[in-house]
Design an enzyme around this catalytic site. Structure first.
Site, PDB file in Angstrom:
ATOM      1  N   GLU A  75     -13.207 -34.830  43.533  1.00 57.22           N
ATOM      2  CA  GLU A  75     -13.623 -34.210  43.642  1.00 57.22           C
ATOM      3  C   GLU A  75     -13.040 -33.846  45.254  1.00 57.22           C
ATOM      4  O   GLU A  75     -11.887 -32.265  44.496  1.00 57.22           O
ATOM      5  CB  GLU A  75     -15.356 -33.712  43.867  1.00 57.22           C
ATOM      6  CG  GLU A  75     -15.855 -33.680  41.956  1.00 57.22           C
ATOM      7  CD  GLU A  75     -16.112 -34.995  42.423  1.00 57.22           C
ATOM      8  OE1 GLU A  75     -16.336 -35.306  41.090  1.00 57.22           O
ATOM      9  OE2 GLU A  75     -16.050 -35.810  42.916  1.00 57.22           O
ATOM     10  N   HIS A 144     -27.182 -33.918  39.136  1.00 51.42           N
ATOM     11  CA  HIS A 144     -26.592 -32.976  37.953  1.00 51.42           C
ATOM     12  C   HIS A 144     -27.735 -31.943  37.850  1.00 51.42           C
ATOM     13  O   HIS A 144     -27.300 -30.943  36.585  1.00 51.42           O
ATOM     14  CB  HIS A 144     -26.399 -34.244  36.875  1.00 51.42           C
ATOM     15  CG  HIS A 144     -25.962 -35.067  36.571  1.00 51.42           C
ATOM     16  ND1 HIS A 144     -26.704 -36.341  37.496  1.00 51.42           N
ATOM     17  CD2 HIS A 144     -25.099 -35.520  35.502  1.00 51.42           C
ATOM     18  CE1 HIS A 144     -25.265 -36.320  36.765  1.00 51.42           C
ATOM     19  NE2 HIS A 144     -24.578 -36.625  36.501  1.00 51.42           N
TER      20      HIS A 144
END
Length: 345
Positions: A75, A144
């Site tokens: 990321e 998540h």
């Protein structure tokens, strides 16, 4: 991907088409790529697979692997690439696969993307639209189901937005992608499969741009303020409250930064009571900022303190416990009841 493919399974209506939120976002991205030759989409599995939630499905096949492509699982690299592409004159639309995966990229988001325009005195704008599947509701494992809106909203230089319906998703994404500033676009992943009418031409009443908050249901007795997936839950609460004669207004904040303080004040001055609902933990959550803006603008008219119904001050739990964590209908109704029954000592 052709419009025919984009509309597959989407019924035409008088105002446009009926799409799921996933389809609406896909269509918006397709149009952004077609209209802006400098727009590029990238992230983990965004290219050939079309993303975990298939939001970028078919876009690589239509627009080419140089416009829609996969990245390594890194990321910080994804957002570092976005900063570099923006400095080179492109309009990056990166995707972070899940909300909690954004943490490794915080340095790039906060120290580079958010500051570069200011640091360069406008010579290096950062037209980066970062898509982040956000919030809970899909029973996923750790990292998540995070709610990072308060973290992003606290950073000078960033704009933050979250849609609540397919119509809002389509228009807000197109509007965000046209901004010269970095925008964090928080997509409520639990609503990806929600279907609704999408007017492809008109964003808001009167044809105005999708800026500020939006009244989703008019009411007289109390205002529920929410964003993302919690807007739908608040509308459910309003329906149930109406059975008992309680007329609840639902205000979709939409833009988490900048917050539409004028819309908050207008609504709460009418209803004189407010409950703010969000999935993030209570302490230092965005609800505190919203409550302060309401209190500041409506101090003389409020009938009760502003109530907050939120997630808890614990890490986001495992999927089998998230129904206890995310504000449910009963918890919101209890919040409404507390505000309506409040009596000054």
């Amino acid at each position: 991907m052709s419009n025919a493919i984009l509309e597959d399974g989407a019924a035409k209506t008088g105002v446009g088409v009926t799409l799921s939120m996933q389809q609406a976002l896909n269509r918006a991205l397709d149009e952004i790529l077609a209209e802006n030759p400098k727009a590029v989409i990238f992230g983990e599995d965004c290219g050939q697979l079309g993303g975990v939630f298939r939001v970028t499905d078919g876009l690589q096949a239509k627009h080419g692997a140089d416009r829609v492509f996969d990245t390594p699982l890194a990321e910080s690299g994804i957002l570092g690439l976005a900063a570099g592409l923006a400095m080179a004159g492109f309009h990056p639309l990166p995707e972070v696969q899940f909300d909690g995966f954004a943490y490794p990229a915080i340095n790039q988001i906060v120290c580079q993307i958010a500051r570069m325009n200011y640091r360069s005195r406008g010579s290096l704008p950062m037209p980066v639209t970062l898509r982040v599947p956000s919030f809970g509701g899909i029973r996923a494992p750790e990292h998540h189901g995070e709610s990072l809106e308060a973290l992003f909203a606290h950073v000078p230089g960033l704009k933050v937005v979250s849609p609540s319906t397919p119509h809002e998703a389509y228009h807000l994404l197109k509007y965000a992608a046209a901004r010269p500033d970095p925008v964090i676009f928080m997509e409520p992943k639990s609503r990806y499969w929600q279907k609704g009418a999408v007017d492809l031409k008109t964003a808001d009443a009167g044809g105005s741009a999708p800026t500020g908050a939006k009244v989703m249901r008019e009411g007289r007795h109390l205002t529920l303020v929410a964003w993302g997936a919690m807007v739908f839950r608040c509308l459910q609460v309003a329906d149930l409250a109406a059975e008992d004669g309680i007329d609840v207004e639902v205000l979709d904040l939409r833009w988490i930064k900048p917050i539409d303080a004028a819309a908050l004040v207008t609504s709460v001055q009418k209803t004189r009571r407010a409950v703010v609902v969000h999935e993030a933990p209570l302490t230092s959550g965005l609800g505190a900022e919203v409550a302060q803006l309401i209190t500041q603008g409506c101090f003389d008219t409020l009938k009760a303190p502003v109530e907050r119904v939120t997630g808890f001050d614990v890490p986001y739990p495992a999927g089998d416990l998230e129904d206890e964590y995310i504000p449910n209908i009963d918890r919101i109704l209890f919040g409404v009841q507390r505000v309506l029954e409040y009596r000054r000592g």
